[in-house]
Motif scaffolding. Structure first.
Motif, mmCIF file in Angstrom:
data_model
loop_
_atom_site.group_PDB
_atom_site.id
_atom_site.type_symbol
_atom_site.label_atom_id
_atom_site.label_comp_id
_atom_site.label_asym_id
_atom_site.label_seq_id
_atom_site.Cartn_x
_atom_site.Cartn_y
_atom_site.Cartn_z
ATOM 1 N N GLU A 51 3.464 12.932 6.953
ATOM 2 C CA GLU A 51 2.741 11.523 5.567
ATOM 3 C C GLU A 51 1.073 11.739 5.758
ATOM 4 O OE1 GLU A 51 3.355 7.896 7.498
ATOM 5 O OE2 GLU A 51 3.761 6.771 5.971
ATOM 6 N N PHE B 166 8.071 6.080 15.264
ATOM 7 C CA PHE B 166 8.147 5.790 13.892
ATOM 8 C C PHE B 166 8.197 7.557 13.054
ATOM 9 C CE2 PHE B 166 6.205 5.367 9.198
ATOM 10 C CZ PHE B 166 7.319 4.990 8.920
ATOM 11 N N LEU C 196 -0.869 12.288 9.472
ATOM 12 C CA LEU C 196 -0.013 12.429 10.046
ATOM 13 C C LEU C 196 0.470 13.556 10.135
ATOM 14 C CD1 LEU C 196 1.387 8.758 9.757
ATOM 15 C CD2 LEU C 196 -0.743 9.253 10.369
ATOM 16 N N SER D 203 1.047 -1.291 -0.026
ATOM 17 C CA SER D 203 -0.067 0.338 -0.548
ATOM 18 C C SER D 203 0.939 1.155 -0.082
ATOM 19 C CB SER D 203 -0.772 0.257 1.309
ATOM 20 O OG SER D 203 -1.992 0.604 0.640
ATOM 21 N N SER D 204 2.240 1.241 -0.397
ATOM 22 C CA SER D 204 2.297 2.283 -0.385
ATOM 23 C C SER D 204 2.414 3.264 -1.355
ATOM 24 C CB SER D 204 4.533 1.973 -0.404
ATOM 25 O OG SER D 204 4.871 0.932 0.102
HETATM 26 C C1 AVI Z 1 4.677 2.453 3.677
HETATM 27 N N1 AVI Z 1 3.362 2.894 3.761
HETATM 28 C C2 AVI Z 1 2.462 1.923 3.132
HETATM 29 C C3 AVI Z 1 2.441 3.026 5.088
HETATM 30 C C4 AVI Z 1 1.389 2.932 5.324
HETATM 31 O O1 AVI Z 1 0.204 2.540 5.885
HETATM 32 O O2 AVI Z 1 0.993 4.158 4.827
HETATM 33 C C5 AVI Z 1 3.266 3.862 6.073
HETATM 34 C C6 AVI Z 1 2.936 3.845 7.537
HETATM 35 N N2 AVI Z 1 2.556 4.982 8.403
HETATM 36 C C7 AVI Z 1 2.706 4.896 9.879
HETATM 37 N N3 AVI Z 1 2.060 3.982 9.896
HETATM 38 C C8 AVI Z 1 2.647 2.942 8.259
#
Ligand code: AVI
Length: 334
Positions: free
Chosen positions: A294, A228, A264, A174-175
């Motif tokens: 994010e 994270f 996020l 799911s990137s």
């Molecule tokens: C890498 N990616 C798919 C994760 C997501 O679920 O969007 C990154 C992530 N960020 C926080 N939790 C997971």
């Protein structure tokens, strides 16, 4: 073990990171690109996230892969090259590689010539050299060549056509959700331009679902996702001689229903100033100021289909888990 290949030098990498940090932290509102989350520690923390009870994505996708890998490998026509975008430590890839190998047969390791003829060769692409080293160790087995490629997808995708075909491109985990819709479409178009008629593309992507489930997945009870997220500040402290006080920020996960995405943030808990000496740059925060670190888009099935179609990719099979909902799409060039 093969040394990972990189097209961009560490020095160029650092220069572009410095420019991104400056652009993001002088913007209003402040932001940082999410690829900065993945230094060695960030990759480790992300691995820990994938095992959290609240983070349903990885195990749901793995279950789908376990169920359908044999069919995917068959439909992909026993690929000679398996290229994975954002491979990370490769933990989600074993099932599909096993299925490709089973469909194919192992290359004859006693003969250089038949190795040329057979395959498959696995090319994991990732920004994290450390993650690729883990992937290489974890997935090594006789008869499977692994050639890690360090860097951004845009560095490597134009070279896809040089690899032996048929090729199976994997973009799972799911990137795709971490890209803005227009960026996702450009990335998928870049993938499509690197593909020939005989190649296949496997996309794994989370689906839009109820808010409580999403909030829990991105703000877990054990605080791993918070660590994270904050790790990006720790990374800037270490690599750019900065003095962010990690206790001065909190992790914040919000659902934006209009944009259909999880957002996020790192939110400042007080008025404060951070100095990034290597840039050099001073960044001021008022209480409640946020750094957007994010996005994680959660599209509907129809929107995922539209996205692939807009990039010139035609779905040949979709595998969808009902609850928690998640989709794998196998596609070819339209
Ligand atoms: C890498 N990616 C798919 C994760 C997501 O679920 O969007 C990154 C992530 N960020 C926080 N939790 C997971």
């Amino acid at each position: 073990m093969k040394a990972a290949r990189a097209l961009v030098s560490a020095e160029e990498d650092r220069r572009s990171m410095a420019a991104e940090i400056r652009a993001g932290l002088t913007a209003s509102p402040k932001w940082l690109p999410c690829h900065l989350l993945y230094d060695a520690r960030g990759s480790e923390l992300f691995e820990a996230i994938t095992e959290l009870p609240e983070y349903y994505l990885t195990r749901t996708e793995l279950a789908l892969l376990e169920q359908h890998s044999a069919e995917i490998a068959k439909r992909a026509g026993a690929p000679r090259s398996v290229v994975e975008l954002g491979a990370g430590t490769g933990s989600k890839t074993r099932t599909i590689l096993e299925a490709v190998i089973a469909e194919h047969g192992l290359s004859d390791v006693t003969s250089a010539e038949s190795r040329e003829l057979d395959g498959p060769v696995y090319y994991p692409i990732d920004v994290s050299r450390t993650a690729l080293e883990v992937a290489e160790r974890a997935l090594a087995r006789p008869g499977l060549e692994i050639r890690p490629l360090v860097g951004q997808y845009g560095d490597w995708l134009p070279l896809l056509k040089d690899l032996p075909g048929p090729r199976l491109l994997l973009f799972i985990g799911s990137s795709i959700g971490n890209y803005q819709p227009h960026e996702a479409e450009s990335l998928l178009s870049l993938v499509r331009r690197g593909m020939s008629k005989e190649d296949s593309f496997l996309l794994g992507a989370d689906l839009r679902k109820d808010e409580p489930r999403l909030l829990a997945a991105y703000d877990d009870a054990a605080g791993v996702t918070a660590e994270f997220s904050k790790n990006v500040l720790h990374r800037i402290n270490r690599e750019f001689n900065a003095d962010f006080d990690l206790d001065g920020f909190r992790h914040l996960a919000l659902w934006n229903p209009d944009a259909s995405r999880m957002e996020l943030y790192l939110e400042s808990l007080r008025d404060q100033v951070a100095t990034i000496r290597a840039l050099p740059l001073r960044v001021s925060f008022r209480t409640g100021d946020r750094i957007h670190t994010e996005n994680s888009y959660k599209l509907t099935l129809a929107d995922q289909r539209r996205l692939l179609a807009a990039a010139g990719l035609t779905i040949t099979a979709s595998f969808v888990s009902p609850d928690p909902s998640y989709a794998l799409h196998l596609a070819r060039v339209t």
